[in-house]
Design a protein around this motif. Sequence first.
Motif, PDB file in Angstrom:
ATOM      1  N   LYS A 262       0.842  -1.206   0.000  1.00 56.85           N
ATOM      2  CA  LYS A 262       0.000   0.000   0.000  1.00 56.85           C
ATOM      3  C   LYS A 262       0.876   1.253   0.000  1.00 56.85           C
ATOM      4  O   LYS A 262       0.549   2.260  -0.647  1.00 56.85           O
ATOM      5  N   THR A 263       1.998   1.188   0.711  1.00 60.97           N
ATOM      6  CA  THR A 263       2.938   2.310   0.713  1.00 60.97           C
ATOM      7  C   THR A 263       3.396   2.622  -0.701  1.00 60.97           C
ATOM      8  O   THR A 263       3.439   3.791  -1.115  1.00 60.97           O
ATOM      9  N   ILE A 264       3.732   1.586  -1.458  1.00 54.62           N
ATOM     10  CA  ILE A 264       4.185   1.766  -2.841  1.00 54.62           C
ATOM     11  C   ILE A 264       3.092   2.436  -3.684  1.00 54.62           C
ATOM     12  O   ILE A 264       3.349   3.399  -4.420  1.00 54.62           O
ATOM     13  N   LYS A 265       1.869   1.962  -3.548  1.00 65.40           N
ATOM     14  CA  LYS A 265       0.760   2.545  -4.313  1.00 65.40           C
ATOM     15  C   LYS A 265       0.528   4.003  -3.939  1.00 65.40           C
ATOM     16  O   LYS A 265       0.316   4.863  -4.801  1.00 65.40           O
ATOM     17  N   ASP A 266       0.581   4.288  -2.636  1.00 61.44           N
ATOM     18  CA  ASP A 266       0.357   5.661  -2.173  1.00 61.44           C
ATOM     19  C   ASP A 266       1.476   6.589  -2.628  1.00 61.44           C
ATOM     20  O   ASP A 266       1.222   7.745  -3.016  1.00 61.44           O
ATOM     21  N   CYS A 267       2.718   6.094  -2.587  1.00 59.15           N
ATOM     22  CA  CYS A 267       3.843   6.897  -3.070  1.00 59.15           C
ATOM     23  C   CYS A 267       3.712   7.194  -4.561  1.00 59.15           C
ATOM     24  O   CYS A 267       3.935   8.330  -5.006  1.00 59.15           O
ATOM     25  N   GLU A 268       3.348   6.178  -5.323  1.00 57.39           N
ATOM     26  CA  GLU A 268       3.183   6.371  -6.761  1.00 57.39           C
ATOM     27  C   GLU A 268       2.067   7.361  -7.065  1.00 57.39           C
ATOM     28  O   GLU A 268       2.157   8.147  -8.014  1.00 57.39           O
ATOM     29  N   THR A 282      12.297   8.522  -1.725  1.00 60.21           N
ATOM     30  CA  THR A 282      13.101   7.733  -0.780  1.00 60.21           C
ATOM     31  C   THR A 282      12.240   6.694  -0.070  1.00 60.21           C
ATOM     32  O   THR A 282      12.640   5.533   0.085  1.00 60.21           O
ATOM     33  N   LEU A 283      11.064   7.095   0.341  1.00 63.51           N
ATOM     34  CA  LEU A 283      10.148   6.165   1.010  1.00 63.51           C
ATOM     35  C   LEU A 283       9.710   5.062   0.046  1.00 63.51           C
ATOM     36  O   LEU A 283       9.643   3.883   0.435  1.00 63.51           O
ATOM     37  N   LEU A 284       9.451   5.424  -1.193  1.00 62.73           N
ATOM     38  CA  LEU A 284       9.086   4.435  -2.208  1.00 62.73           C
ATOM     39  C   LEU A 284      10.216   3.424  -2.394  1.00 62.73           C
ATOM     40  O   LEU A 284       9.981   2.210  -2.449  1.00 62.73           O
ATOM     41  N   ALA A 285      11.448   3.916  -2.458  1.00 62.07           N
ATOM     42  CA  ALA A 285      12.603   3.029  -2.628  1.00 62.07           C
ATOM     43  C   ALA A 285      12.739   2.066  -1.454  1.00 62.07           C
ATOM     44  O   ALA A 285      13.013   0.874  -1.645  1.00 62.07           O
ATOM     45  N   LEU A 286      12.529   2.555  -0.246  1.00 55.20           N
ATOM     46  CA  LEU A 286      12.602   1.689   0.934  1.00 55.20           C
ATOM     47  C   LEU A 286      11.549   0.581   0.876  1.00 55.20           C
ATOM     48  O   LEU A 286      11.840  -0.583   1.152  1.00 55.20           O
TER      49      LEU A 286
END
Length: 302
Positions: A262-268, A282-286
């Motif tokens: 979900k983090t990845i989707k929200d970052c995108e 940076t958060l997406l990369a993590l």
Amino acid sequence: IKDEGIFSLTTIMDSFLNTKKVQENNLDESQKQRKAFVDATKKFNQGNVVVAYDEFENLLEDINSDYALLVFAKSMYEIGFFSIGTKSLEKIRHKEFLKDIIEEIKSCYLPSFAPDKNEEIYLAKAYSSIYFDASAQEMAFDLNKNESLMEKSDYANYILSQAMNESRQYRQALLFINKANTMNPKNLSYINFKIKVLTSLKKYKEALEVIEEVEKNHPNGNIFKNTFMVQKETILANLTKNEQDRKFHLTMKTFLEGNYHKTIKDCENILSFDKKNYKVLTLLALAQFITNDRENAKKNYL
């Protein structure tokens, strides 16, 4: 499961398997311990607190791993079985090596007033009723009548605060958690719950001040570190007037809760409107790194 203060099976199940060596060589015994723990937990959740107490106490006799004893003690403290939790810590063999962790567990959970066994069972029954029997209002009424216990016991005030909170009587919840905190100011489980109540009351600045005070007093972290970090992101999201910052804090909260996909989707989603938001990249990369998408993680991190 509401937070770290609420009894969690997941924190202890795997610890009963101890190590890979035990998993391979003594799996049957580990399975017995696992089943005994689950059975006792079911009884606790159903309100059979006295039976659960006896079964947890019997189970302790079979636990020998120091790590399992630590986690078992923490779990017992979380539901108010302080006497069993303390026996679990006393059974640890390498006390000197683990003394810092042992003392932290004690300081985070143990009440300043030690209840006797009858009081311990009564308050554990109240805890079970609040969270597993939807009887928060009834327990709040019952606890309020027990004036002698409320006067001397910080933990009783903590339980009453939880009953009030579950009944959505947030101002009363704050009153009683403040009393518990005054009686036992170093107990981080009380401070953790106070932050939750302040957030429910939308007293975000006051809640943030409490968290910052904890961070100052515990620079190397504590048992509730991740919970405090999640709470902080929720509070910052509510305090900021910048919509992009709000989205970032909520996404960071999702990351800290371990919901990486979900983090990845929200970052995108954020990056589709703000491609050069380096904090989000940076958060997406993590999150991508943790989910084994190393190629994209490297691109976004660089």
